[in-house]
Design an enzyme around this catalytic site. Structure first.
Site, PDB file in Angstrom:
ATOM      1  N   LYS A 192      23.711  99.609  60.328  1.00 39.85           N
ATOM      2  CA  LYS A 192      24.379  99.749  61.626  1.00 39.85           C
ATOM      3  C   LYS A 192      25.390  98.613  61.744  1.00 39.85           C
ATOM      4  O   LYS A 192      25.093  97.481  61.333  1.00 39.85           O
ATOM      5  CB  LYS A 192      23.317  99.670  62.730  1.00 39.85           C
ATOM      6  N   SER A 252      21.795 104.019  70.603  1.00 42.78           N
ATOM      7  CA  SER A 252      23.080 103.574  70.108  1.00 42.78           C
ATOM      8  C   SER A 252      23.217 103.636  68.576  1.00 42.78           C
ATOM      9  O   SER A 252      24.332 103.559  68.066  1.00 42.78           O
ATOM     10  CB  SER A 252      23.320 102.120  70.532  1.00 42.78           C
ATOM     11  N   SER A 293      17.183 102.761  71.142  1.00 36.84           N
ATOM     12  CA  SER A 293      18.363 103.028  70.305  1.00 36.84           C
ATOM     13  C   SER A 293      18.086 103.393  68.854  1.00 36.84           C
ATOM     14  O   SER A 293      19.001 103.783  68.138  1.00 36.84           O
ATOM     15  CB  SER A 293      19.305 101.822  70.329  1.00 36.84           C
TER      16      SER A 293
END
Lengths: 484, 95, 479
Positions: free
Chosen positions: A76, A151, A175
């Site tokens: 990420k 997210s 997330s």
């Protein structure tokens, strides 16, 4: 090959059925073909990935390989990666090259993974749909008109579509688990402090925790065994020894007691999702688990508590982006105040601004006690509910999200509706507990997640329950047909 | 409790955020909704509850007093928008 | 109308740790800009603070030395504001729960002898960087080397009633932190800085007046001057029927005036909250006790002991305990001169030794005349080997590196003549050579005695023991 589990690819590499370079080329090719449709990657590091792969093949040849050596993964874009752009999907850090590796990144690198690139995310991890990214929304491989969740939406889409074998994520209010649920993956958020936060760009420091998005629990166990552990650079990392999570999956099943919070099954939960979750519970029952109904008395407060605590911490964490030492700097400024206001005004997107202002509001004089302090007290009540529940049950199980994936653009202009996506996941962050989402069904062709929450530092119990569930089911083996 | 455009402007000064005039009204509306939502907390009885500042219930670990970092200024300043003679430049600071 | 000045001081003292309070970067002063600012000090994305143990130990030392309570649990908070020298946009500082609180220190005052000044609290925090304003085409340059240096902020009660008291308090704290070895106290380098909260009220009023805060007073003299000027200004304002505005002001030493600080005009709201990157600092009672056991002797105790043990005057004891190093030097010199009066040792240290240091621009610990050498030299006076005058000469020769005390005495033949028969012979020679003066003495003019002494000294280049010469003269003239 691109839909194989990490565990299967690890075996293939060890058996020299495939080389790390071949595997890497396969995934780079997948990215080249599919990423424009999904927007899952924001940076592809093809050259360095092939270098990583060559080194991995050497390690495999000379016998110094680990189970992760040669496995192509993605991070990420919230994790600092030395020499590689680390943007948090924000215009603010669009030009930021991290001069160091996050601890989790370094540990995985040392284990020999191949880093394919960095994945898209909600800007500074603030969002539940991956629509707040400066680089545009990520599309759900199961239905590209739908969001992948957020997210960690880029990581979720990348693994689900077979653009990488596994990916890291971070989870502040859901997330990892929410996008895992919406893309049919296994997502784990470990106990707060289990994985070092050093080098993981902070959103809300008392809630942030790194974890993984993978095809199954065994893959998560392999990744977490490497990522977890004490870090002298993180005052909030846990010193407890890290078990070999992969090894503990193989231990015999023991009858566990599962608590199901009945207040998770109220009006807000989609009926089809509820049915899939009940089916998942039946699988555990079949495995010999005792299912009992529990009440988490104060869990209803978790969304308001979260939307005080997280923005408060974020408003302060994001003050360092001022256009002076790194990041976006406005041009032709009048004075210092103008430099600050315009650099930040231009660098941050709408949702980040909303959260900064919410956080500024709840911490300001006159509001601190009513909002921030009250939220801390309510947080204690929520944590106590879990503590009490765990005196009686081994796991708390329920839905991960109220609905399957929703349409891109559907909730983006309604913060409150968006925030309610995290209603079931936030509690574990507030209490600092380990939690997972595993696929438990499909509704109208879209995956549904089952959430498992365990007591402090009980990742073994969590992973083992998920692993045994996945021995009985094949929801985790489903792949979106367009990316099969 | 609602958040007015004037409140938004004050918050923006505190948080050093420039927002456009069209953003201001929208922000006031949305922040009002958020404040109303988190305001639900006030109905909760919390007398005698110890505030939970952190999920870890353990003391701060202390680091030995040793120099472990060496100069890497040039590398760190590669990300800096404006530097001169090793200093970060900003518009004149007035005391 | 009589006015009373009410002052409270906030002293920021940098702690003498090797590394910063939350990072492993060096704290040394004077490095090229930003070469001692690591990722943590720069507030880079993703970095985290880890607390330096020595900073905690030093804060506890200060607390124990000022009769404070040591908090078994203290908490770091974030103080949020934007400023270019503050990289993270917040300063990590202890707010609600400081590590040290509720103590006191006694200062000497001209009127009442001693006065007790309350210490409200002392808390740990990180220092900010520096803005440099010259020569950047209208811009400022930011150096973050100082960012993250540990600071102990020591907050007094508003117990001080004059600029003199404020100065005495500040000196006392300054002496103490240096004694404790927790700060170098170097005011030129900004290791020891002071803000003063000043208000005035009519004598007898119970309520405090509106205060102003004077920032960055970096010398004792400036503190005293600034407070005097500010108090005068406030009194003028009030006597003219005006009101004092609560504000932050800067002291301009060139113009000898205070003026409002422009950058602080805007009302600040620091939005303090507990720093979620740091956990509560918990200090065991056993740790506190072991720190207490390791504390050095403190100035007041040392002063009292010097007066008692060495029979020194209050003044001498005060001067000699002005710093731990000076006191230590004196004690080692006295130990090396066991047969010499302590008063003599004290006089030499305060006179000759300090004068030499001032001339050479050295600290006592670097003295070219070590305490052992001084003791040795003073013993030579006591046992009669050297006269005081020649001892001075030897002192200077050793100081300029010409050799040891013994070597110089030997080389220059400075040893005093103390042999009684040799002195008798010298005196007899002088008397025989000056019959006129002998006659004058015998007629009752005893002043010529000095003349004879001078002649003996001249003949021996000052080496004859003057006491013995006197004695021999009286004896032989009486014959």
């Amino acid at each position: 090959m691109h839909t194989d589990t990490l565990t299967a690819l690890s075996e293939a590499l060890a058996a020299k059925k495939v080389s790390a370079v071949e595997l890497t080329e396969t995934f780079l090719d997948r990215i080249a073909r599919c990423n424009s449709e999904l927007n899952a990657f924001v940076t592809v590091a093809a050259d360095s990935a092939l270098d990583d792969a060559k080194r991995a093949d050497e390690r495999i040849a000379n016998g110094s390989a680990t189970p992760l050596t040669g496995i192509p993964i993605a991070h990420k874009d919230i994790f600092c990666t030395e020499g590689l752009k680390t943007s948090c999907s924000s215009r603010m850090l669009d030009n930021f090259i991290a001069p160091y590796d996050a601890t989790a990144v370094a540990k995985l690198r040392d284990a020999g993974v191949v880093l394919l690139g960095k994945t898209n995310m909600d800007e500074f991890a603030m969002g539940s749909s991956n629509e707040t990214s400066y680089y545009g929304p990520v599309r759900n491989p199961w239905d590209t008109t739908k969001v992948p969740g957020g997210s960690s939406g880029g990581s979720a889409a990348a693994v689900a579509a077979g653009l990488c074998c596994a990916a890291t994520g971070t989870d502040t209010g859901g997330s990892i688990r929410q996008p895992a649920a919406l893309t049919g993956l296994t997502g784990i958020k470990p106990t707060y402090g289990r994985v070092s936060r050093y080098g993981m760009i902070a959103f809300a420091s008392s809630l942030d925790q790194a974890g993984t998005l993978t095809r199954c629990a065994a893959d998560a166990a392999a990744m977490l065994t490497v990522m977890a552990g004490f870090d002298p650079r993180d005052s909030t990392s846990l010193a407890d020894p890290v078990p070999n999570y992969s090894a503990c999956l193989e231990t015999p099943w023991n009858a566990i007691r599962i608590g199901v919070p009945e207040n998770f099954f109220d009006d807000g939960l989609d009926a089809d999702v509820a049915a899939a979750v009940r089916d998942g519970l039946a699988v555990f029952e079949k495995l010999g688990a005792t299912i009992k109904s529990i009440r988490l008395e104060h869990i209803g407060l978790s969304v308001p508590v979260y939307y005080v605590v997280a923005p408060a911490e974020a408003s302060s964490n994001l003050s360092r982006y001022d256009g002076v030492r790194f990041g976006h700097r406005a041009e032709n400024v009048d004075d210092l105040l103008d430099l600050y206001k315009r650099s930040r005004g231009e660098g941050f997107g709408a949702e980040v601004k909303r959260r900064i202002l919410t956080g500024t509001y709840v911490l300001s004089t006159g509001y601190y006690d009513a909002y921030y302090l009250q939220a801390q007290k309510a947080r204690q009540l929520i944590a106590n509910d879990f503590k009490e529940a765990f005196t009686d049950v081994d796991l708390v199980v329920g839905p991960t999200t109220p609905t399957p994936a929703f349409g891109i653009g559907q909730k983006v202009d309604d913060p409150i509706q968006m925030y309610l996506n995290d209603i079931y996941t936030i509690g574990a962050n507030l209490a600092g507990l380990p939690a997972m989402s595993i696929p438990c069904g499909l509704v109208d062709g879209l995956p549904v997640g089952l959430q498992l929450v365990a007591p402090h530092l009980s990742e073994e119990r969590l992973l083992k329950a998920a692993h045994y569930f996945q021995l009985e089911t094949d929801w985790h083996r489903q792949v979106p047909s367009d990316f099969a | 409790m609602s958040v007015t455009p004037e409140d938004v402007s004050k918050l923006c000064t505190l948080a050093r955020l420039e927002i456009g005039p069209e953003e201001s009204a929208d922000l006031a509306t949305k922040l009002s909704e958020i404040v109303r939502m988190v305001g639900e907390l006030q109905a909760q009885q919390t007398d005698g509850v110890v505030p939970m500042a952190h999920p870890l219930d353990q003391p701060q670990r202390l680091r030995a007093d040793a120099i472990t970092e060496s100069d890497a200024r040039d590398r760190y300043q590669e990300n800096a928008p404006q530097v001169e003679r090793g200093l970060y430049l900003v518009p004149k600071v007035i005391e | 109308m009589d006015w009373e000045i009410v002052i409270g001081l906030e002293i920021h003292t940098q702690l003498a740790t090797q590394s910063k309070i939350f990072s492993g970067a060096a704290t040394a002063y004077g490095a090229p800009p930003n070469t001692q600012a690591c990722l943590v000090d720069l507030g880079y994305p993703g970095v985290l603070p880890v607390l330096n143990e020595q900073a905690v130990v030093m804060a506890i030392k200060f607390g124990l030395a000022t009769h404070c309570e040591i908090a078994t649990r203290s908490v770091f908070a974030r103080k949020n504001y934007f400023y270019p020298d503050l990289p993270k946009g917040y300063q990590i500082s202890q707010y609600e729960l400081p590590i040290v609180h509720s103590g006191h220190i006694d200062i000497a005052t001209s009127q009442d002898g001693f006065k007790r000044i309350g210490i409200t609290r002392a808390h740990l925090e990180e220092d900010a960087g520096k803005s440099l304003h010259e020569d950047f085409h209208g811009q400022s340059g930011i150096d973050l080397n100082r960012a993250g240096t540990p600071l102990l902020e020591i907050v007094s009660e508003p117990d001080l009633r004059s600029a003199d008291e404020a100065g005495a308090y500040m000196r006392k704290i300054h002496e103490l932190v240096r004694y404790l070895g927790i700060s170098d106290g170097n005011m030129q380098e900004g290791s020891f800085r002071c803000d003063a909260n000043v208000s005035v009220r009519r004598k007898g009023d119970a309520q405090l007046g509106t205060r102003t805060e004077l920032k960055n007073l970096n010398s004792f003299r400036f503190v005293e001057k600034a407070i005097e000027i500010e108090a005068e200004r406030q009194i003028d304002v009030l006597e003219d029927g005006g009101e004092v505005v609560q504000e932050t002001r800067l002291y301009d030493s060139d113009r000898d005036e205070t003026r409002p600080m422009r950058s602080k005009e805007e009302a600040n709201d620091y939005r303090y909250f507990p720093d979620p990157d740091l956990l509560p600092v918990v200090v065991d009672a056993s740790v506190i006790e072991s720190i207490r056991d390791g504390l050095p002797e403190l100035p007041d105790a040392k002063r009292a002991r010097f007066a008692e043990q060495y029979g020194l005057s209050e003044y001498d004891a005060d001067v000699l305990t002005g710093s731990a190093d000076l006191a230590d030097y004196f004690e080692r010199a006295a130990a090396a001169a066991p047969n010499t009066e302590s008063k003599t040792v004290a006089n030499w240290v305060q006179g000759k030794v300090i004068a030499a240091l001032n001339e050479d621009g050295l600290e006592i610990a670097q003295s070219k005349i070590t305490a052992a050498v001084l003791g040795d030299l003073l013993e030579k006076i006591t046992d009669g080997t050297l006269s005081g005058k020649l001892a001075n000469e030897v002192f200077d020769a050793v100081r300029s590196g010409e050799g040891s005390v013994a070597e110089i005495i030997d080389e220059r033949g400075l040893e005093q003549i103390t042999d009684a028969s040799a002195i008798d012979a010298l005196v007899a020679d002088v008397l025989a050579a000056h019959p006129d003066q002998v006659g004058q003495f015998r007629e009752g003019n005893h002043k010529v005695l000095g003349f004879f002494v001078g002649q003996v000294m001249k003949a021996t280049q000052g080496k004859a023991n003057p006491q013995q010469v006197n004695e021999a003269l009286r004896r032989l003239l009486a014959e």
